[in-house]
Design a protein around this motif. Sequence first.
Motif, short mmCIF file in Angstrom:
data_model
loop_
_atom_site.label_atom_id
_atom_site.label_comp_id
_atom_site.label_asym_id
_atom_site.label_seq_id
_atom_site.Cartn_x
_atom_site.Cartn_y
_atom_site.Cartn_z
N TYR A 31 0.83 -1.21 0.00
CA TYR A 31 0.00 0.00 0.00
C TYR A 31 0.86 1.25 0.00
N TYR A 33 0.48 5.78 -0.47
CA TYR A 33 -0.48 6.88 -0.38
C TYR A 33 0.21 8.22 -0.63
N PHE A 90 3.06 14.61 1.40
CA PHE A 90 3.67 13.46 2.07
C PHE A 90 3.27 12.17 1.39
N GLN A 96 0.31 -4.90 3.96
CA GLN A 96 -1.07 -5.26 3.63
C GLN A 96 -1.84 -5.83 4.80
N GLY A 98 -2.87 -6.91 8.84
CA GLY A 98 -2.93 -6.36 10.19
C GLY A 98 -3.36 -4.91 10.22
N ALA A 99 -2.95 -4.21 11.24
CA ALA A 99 -3.31 -2.80 11.38
C ALA A 99 -2.58 -1.96 10.35
N ASN A 100 -3.20 -0.87 9.95
CA ASN A 100 -2.62 0.02 8.94
C ASN A 100 -1.63 0.98 9.57
N VAL A 101 -0.42 0.52 9.75
CA VAL A 101 0.62 1.38 10.30
C VAL A 101 1.38 2.01 9.14
N LEU A 102 1.24 3.31 8.99
CA LEU A 102 1.85 4.03 7.88
C LEU A 102 3.24 4.53 8.22
N PHE A 104 5.81 7.33 6.84
CA PHE A 104 5.78 8.52 6.01
C PHE A 104 7.17 8.92 5.54
N GLY A 105 7.18 9.59 4.39
CA GLY A 105 8.40 10.25 3.95
C GLY A 105 8.54 11.60 4.63
#
Lengths: 113, 112
Positions: A31, A33, A90, A96, A98-102, A104-105
């Motif tokens: 994923y 974004y 950003f 993919q 479990g939890a959506n841990v993002l 970032f740049g």
Amino acid sequence: NAGVTQTPKFRILKIGQSMTLQCTQDMNHNYMYWYRQDPGMGLKLIYYSVGAGITDKGEVPNGYNVSRSTTEDFPLRLELAAPSQTSVYFCASSAQSGANVLTFGAGSRLTVL
Amino acid sequence: DAKTTQPTSMDCAEGRAANLPCNHSTISGNEYVYWYRQIHSQGPQYIIHGLKNNETNEMASLIITEDRKSSTLILPHATLRDTAVYYCIVGAGGTSYGKLTFGQGTILTVHP
């Protein structure tokens, strides 16, 4: 381990010019974004991708385009820059499951004059 | 995704615990509570997340009420470097495609 890398860090554009913000990640995340953040505001989702060849619109997609030809790269294209696109952009990625841990740049600061 | 309500700003003395509250009364059963922070226009940084149980990691603790309608992020010994905007977000995991909605957050100022 570089994580999420964005280029350029800063850019000034004239109205009507076009440019591409580059984003690459080395964590093999499916994923990815793109968010934008206007001064004093939270982040707003522009586009996202769940894997190579698959992209979809977020909350504020107008004026932008994306592509996802590889797992690592997710460039954001501005075709006709407008002053309203002055913002900090950003890129983020997440795994993919479990939890959506993002992750970032560091961000790309864009000014359109 | 459920919305959250956070105080606009908070202060904390260095070395003391910082307790940041968050209300998320419309949270769904499959939604996690996430906390991120953003230091001076850098990219947001993940802190911690939880579903039902309290969680602790090297950065913070997350306390979620039994009805899951509110939570508290605890920084046990705040330092000046913890001055940042803290975002409380609720969202589903897995196939939610990371549609995490960042609101205004809480500006935490840690002072000497």
